[in-house]
Design an enzyme around this catalytic site. Structure first.
Site, mmCIF file in Angstrom:
data_model
loop_
_atom_site.group_PDB
_atom_site.id
_atom_site.type_symbol
_atom_site.label_atom_id
_atom_site.label_comp_id
_atom_site.label_asym_id
_atom_site.label_seq_id
_atom_site.Cartn_x
_atom_site.Cartn_y
_atom_site.Cartn_z
ATOM 1 N N LYS A 194 0.850 -1.191 0.000
ATOM 2 C CA LYS A 194 0.000 0.000 0.000
ATOM 3 C C LYS A 194 0.881 1.235 0.000
ATOM 4 C CE LYS A 194 -3.147 2.495 3.137
ATOM 5 N NZ LYS A 194 -3.917 2.396 4.396
ATOM 6 N N THR A 195 0.620 2.143 -0.934
ATOM 7 C CA THR A 195 1.407 3.367 -1.001
ATOM 8 C C THR A 195 0.512 4.498 -1.493
ATOM 9 O OG1 THR A 195 3.511 4.293 -1.758
ATOM 10 C CG2 THR A 195 2.229 3.081 -3.387
#
Length: 293
Positions: free
Chosen positions: A205-206
């Site tokens: 997740k970014t």
């Protein structure tokens, strides 16, 4: 030994060559065991290859925040419209029915609260994998701090969860943390996402950024995009559309859903982009037609 001196910057991402996904629909994950891939298939819809994740784990460092005062009232009704609930074990056990539809991505790490100057200090194991198994979690989320004081400790924590995840067949989501002083550039996200994947995270997740297609291309496992701060509904849908077009396998929305003027309509509109190939303009029209008058 590799170092940063004389290291040539990346330049060729082969954006014109599709990633091969023979044997399993998610890139980079074919060589995992049945149970782990089965759990990933609860998170990512096999037909679209994407996921809509609803994050409401903010309370583990922020306490109560707008829209999350009563999880049973504000979040539970959204269950039919998202693929995954991301929350803490305390919130999920106390506020939701075990019969709910979404898969569970369990926030597994502990971090310092927002009152502390450097949240990377104190990061570590908050939930043992055995408790994640008891909760039938489809994945665990591990916060990592690249480029911060607590980097080494957070990577050690990530590795311990990856070892346990591989042992028990539970995917690990590596979460790229962005503190007050940390970059939000393609250069940083290229570095951070690749480091998490190289340490064994099964998906990452970014945040969305310029040149995002390079970030997704260089990360060998699926990336989902964090919603971040509250945006106007049309802006959040535009970001979602661009992210999917540029290689993201879904979004992890929090405030952009539960703080929306109509959270149910917004969750449905996000899903239209993520799963049904709506453009952001089509999804915004759907939102405006669907929201409560």
């Amino acid at each position: 030994m590799a170092d940063n001196v004389g290291n040539k910057p990346s330049k060729e991402y082969h954006l014109d060559i599709p990633v091969q996904t023979e044997g399993f629909f998610l890139k980079g994950l074919n060589n995992n065991d049945f149970g782990l891939k089965n759990r990933l298939s609860r998170i990512f819809q096999p037909k679209s290859g994407n996921a809509v994740v609803l994050a409401f784990d903010h309370g583990y460092i922020m306490g109560s925040t707008a829209g999350l005062e009563r999880l049973d009232v504000t979040i539970a009704p959204l269950a039919p419209h998202v693929d995954v609930f991301m929350g803490t074990r305390g919130a999920i056990r106390s506020c939701f029915s075990p019969t709910m539809h979404p898969a569970v991505c369990l926030r597994a790490t502990r971090d310092s609260s927002v009152l502390y100057d450097d949240m990377s200090v104190g990061n570590g194991c908050g939930v043992e994998m055995e408790d994640a198994i008891r909760m039938n979690a489809s994945a665990v989320a591990v916060q990592t701090f690249i480029g911060a004081q607590g980097e080494a400790d957070s990577l050690k924590t990530l590795c311990s969860y990856v070892d346990a995840g591989n042992r028990y067949g539970i995917p690990v989501l590596g979460v790229v943390a962005v503190g007050k002083e940390m970059e939000r550039t393609a250069k940083f996200f290229l570095l951070a996402t690749r480091i998490l994947a190289e340490h064994g995270a099964h998906f990452v997740k970014t945040y969305y950024c310029d040149d995002f297609e390079k970030v997704t291309a260089a990360c060998p496992v699926p990336i989902i995009v964090a919603g971040g701060k509250k945006l106007a509904e049309d802006e959040a849908l535009a970001m979602t559309y661009r992210a999917i077009q540029e290689g993201a396998h879904g979004v992890d929305m929090g405030r952009n859903i539960f703080q929306s003027e109509d959270p149910t309509a917004m969750a449905q509109a996000i899903a239209k982009v993520v799963h049904e190939k709506y453009t952001n303009k089509q999804a915004y029209e759907f939102f405006m037609d669907t929201k409560k008058k």
